[in-house]
Design a protein around this motif. Structure first.
Motif, short mmCIF file in Angstrom:
data_model
loop_
_atom_site.label_atom_id
_atom_site.label_comp_id
_atom_site.label_asym_id
_atom_site.label_seq_id
_atom_site.Cartn_x
_atom_site.Cartn_y
_atom_site.Cartn_z
N ALA A 154 0.14 -1.10 -0.33
CA ALA A 154 -0.02 -0.01 0.21
C ALA A 154 0.71 0.97 -0.08
O ALA A 154 1.77 1.33 0.88
CB ALA A 154 -1.07 0.10 1.39
N THR A 155 0.89 2.45 -1.12
CA THR A 155 1.32 3.39 -0.68
C THR A 155 0.52 4.43 -0.51
O THR A 155 -0.23 4.62 -0.89
CB THR A 155 1.60 3.63 -1.97
OG1 THR A 155 0.96 3.37 -3.31
CG2 THR A 155 3.00 2.87 -2.63
N ALA A 156 0.32 5.06 0.23
CA ALA A 156 -0.17 5.66 0.96
C ALA A 156 0.95 6.69 2.42
O ALA A 156 1.76 5.67 2.73
CB ALA A 156 -1.16 5.27 1.79
N ASP A 157 0.37 7.73 3.16
CA ASP A 157 1.27 8.87 3.54
C ASP A 157 0.83 7.56 5.48
O ASP A 157 -0.08 7.42 6.18
CB ASP A 157 0.62 9.78 3.94
CG ASP A 157 0.90 10.15 5.47
OD1 ASP A 157 2.13 10.08 6.19
OD2 ASP A 157 0.25 10.39 6.13
N PRO A 158 1.76 7.02 5.44
CA PRO A 158 1.60 5.68 6.96
C PRO A 158 0.87 6.39 8.53
O PRO A 158 -0.30 5.73 8.20
CB PRO A 158 2.20 5.45 7.33
CG PRO A 158 3.82 6.02 6.39
CD PRO A 158 3.23 6.82 5.44
N GLU A 159 0.68 7.82 8.51
CA GLU A 159 -0.50 7.81 9.02
C GLU A 159 -1.56 7.99 9.01
O GLU A 159 -2.72 7.94 9.60
CB GLU A 159 0.44 9.72 10.04
CG GLU A 159 1.12 9.62 11.09
CD GLU A 159 2.04 11.09 11.81
OE1 GLU A 159 0.07 11.54 11.59
OE2 GLU A 159 2.89 11.27 11.62
N GLN A 160 -2.08 8.96 7.89
CA GLN A 160 -3.76 8.77 7.51
C GLN A 160 -4.45 7.40 7.33
O GLN A 160 -4.78 7.36 7.82
CB GLN A 160 -3.61 9.90 6.19
CG GLN A 160 -4.32 10.29 5.37
CD GLN A 160 -4.99 10.49 4.34
OE1 GLN A 160 -3.80 10.90 3.15
NE2 GLN A 160 -5.94 10.83 3.51
N LEU A 161 -2.51 6.59 6.91
CA LEU A 161 -3.49 5.13 6.46
C LEU A 161 -4.08 4.35 7.62
O LEU A 161 -5.26 4.31 8.43
CB LEU A 161 -2.42 4.56 5.65
CG LEU A 161 -3.13 2.60 5.43
CD1 LEU A 161 -4.16 2.92 4.34
CD2 LEU A 161 -1.89 1.99 4.82
N ILE A 162 -3.06 4.56 8.90
CA ILE A 162 -3.42 4.11 10.31
C ILE A 162 -4.41 4.97 10.35
O ILE A 162 -5.01 3.72 11.20
CB ILE A 162 -1.62 4.09 11.24
CG1 ILE A 162 -1.02 3.34 10.41
CG2 ILE A 162 -2.20 3.88 11.96
CD1 ILE A 162 0.41 3.02 11.10
N GLY A 163 -4.48 5.90 10.87
CA GLY A 163 -5.65 6.65 11.46
C GLY A 163 -6.81 5.95 10.78
O GLY A 163 -8.22 5.90 11.60
N SER A 164 -7.18 5.61 9.48
CA SER A 164 -8.32 5.02 8.55
C SER A 164 -8.60 3.38 8.96
O SER A 164 -10.02 3.24 9.29
CB SER A 164 -8.24 5.40 6.99
OG SER A 164 -7.84 7.01 6.32
N MET A 165 -7.76 3.34 8.75
CA MET A 165 -7.54 1.97 9.54
C MET A 165 -7.93 1.76 10.91
O MET A 165 -9.26 1.41 11.48
CB MET A 165 -6.21 0.86 9.76
CG MET A 165 -5.85 0.52 8.60
SD MET A 165 -4.41 -0.06 8.23
CE MET A 165 -4.41 -1.17 8.76
N GLU A 166 -8.16 2.40 11.87
CA GLU A 166 -8.86 2.57 13.36
C GLU A 166 -9.79 2.97 13.40
O GLU A 166 -10.38 2.24 14.20
CB GLU A 166 -7.49 3.82 13.90
CG GLU A 166 -6.37 3.82 14.46
CD GLU A 166 -5.62 2.97 15.57
OE1 GLU A 166 -6.88 2.00 16.08
OE2 GLU A 166 -4.78 2.16 15.33
#
Ligand code: C2E
Ligand code: MG
Ligand code: MG
Ligand code: MG
Length: 271
Positions: A154-166
């Motif tokens: 997955a190519t995305a800003d890690p923090e943004q991705l983690i926030g959405s996964m949460e």
């Protein structure tokens, strides 16, 4: 058309650029039409506890045929849908179909789950979580019966991705990290991801017993899963030897592969 050919021979546009612009656009259009025209279906592949061969769930895998009934490979149409900006349609059709079939055809019990692949764009899509929730409820299922698969590449800003996964996690949906070993995750990043399991890519499974690399990587991934308290899922198990090798390393591992069953339509799945 004549005008287009004129443009080509006039040297205004290279053939490669022409095909890229017009060829790929019509291909993308064809795929979009196939998706909207109801030619996207799902097949299901068993997820099996290696130790006792108990089926604990399935992974839903998308299939698409063109207007002549020819299959278009998932790796191709998923990429085209991502690039063409209509992967959200794929995700919604896949979710709706999978949950409907979980209920009607797979007669899923409480402990039985369905793996659903999401693209990065789907995870970042702010309305998808509500859609998923509504579909889960309307089909009388529980969020714990859905596991979302997110690829390690997955190519995305890690923090943004983690926030959405949460957000998905808070509503009771678990994540597995797919294609593990083919991406770039370091251990620190992995420890921060809100995931419940890792799926070892089949590239490594298939090297077990053939190349030293395969066995070494499998051993290390088992150790990582144990250390981080993650469920290990091993993809691409085709032989009894591969299953036994993993079972010795990690008795709680879940396996997926032709040894246990190929992906099939819901009505053909033997539970
Ligand atoms: P994936 O999620 O890693 O799925 C596993 C792939 O390995 C599937 O390929 C499956 O058919 C194949 N496979 C399973 N067991 C074996 C085995 O023992 N040997 C071999 N050689 N292959 C095995 P498939 O169905 O072609 O899907 C390819 C990829 O397309 C998936 O990889 C996933 O990344 C993507 N995909 C499929 N459905 C969807 C979807 O609904 N949404 C999204 N975003 N991606 C999807
Ligand atoms: Mg997957
Ligand atoms: Mg996978
Ligand atoms: Mg894969």
């Amino acid at each position: 058309s004549v005008a287009m050919l004129g443009a080509l021979s006039g040297g205004g546009i290279s053939l490669a650029a022409f095909l890229y612009r017009y060829g790929s656009r019509s291909f993308s259009e064809k795929i979009r039409q196939a998706i909207e025209g109801g030619r996207l279906t799902l097949v299901y592949q068993p997820l099996v506890r290696i130790h006792d061969r108990q089926m604990v769930g399935v992974e839903a895998l998308a299939r698409l045929t063109d207007e002549y009934g020819e299959d278009i490979a998932p790796d191709v149409f998923i990429k085209v849908a991502e690039e063409g900006g209509f992967i959200d349609r794929v995700a919604r059709i896949v979710i709706r179909t999978a949950l409907k079939e979980m209920r009607s055809r797979l007669k899923a019990t409480a402990g039985f789950h369905c793996g659903i692949n999401l693209s990065t764009g789907d995870i970042l899509d702010e309305t998808l979580c509500d859609f998923l929730d509504r579909e889960v409820k309307s089909h009388g299922l529980e969020p714990s019966q859905v596991v979302l698969e997110v690829t390690e590449r997955a190519t995305a800003d890690p923090e943004q991705l983690i926030g959405s996964m949460e957000k998905f996690r808070q509503r009771g949906y678990a994540f597995y990290l797919d294609d593990f070993g083919t991406g770039y995750s370091n251990l620190a990043y992995l420890a921060h991801l809100p995931i419940s399991g890792i799926k070892l890519d089949r590239m490594f499974t298939q090297a077990i017993g053939k190349e030293a690399m395969g066995s070494t990587i499998a051993e290390n991934v088992c150790a990582v899963a144990k250390a981080l308290n993650l469920q290990l899922i091993v993809e691409g198990i085709e032989t009894e030897e591969q299953a036994q090798y993993i079972d010795r390393l990690s008795p709680a591992a879940i396996g997926q592969g032709w040894l246990y069953g190929r992906p099939v339509p819901a009505e053909k799945l033997r539970k």
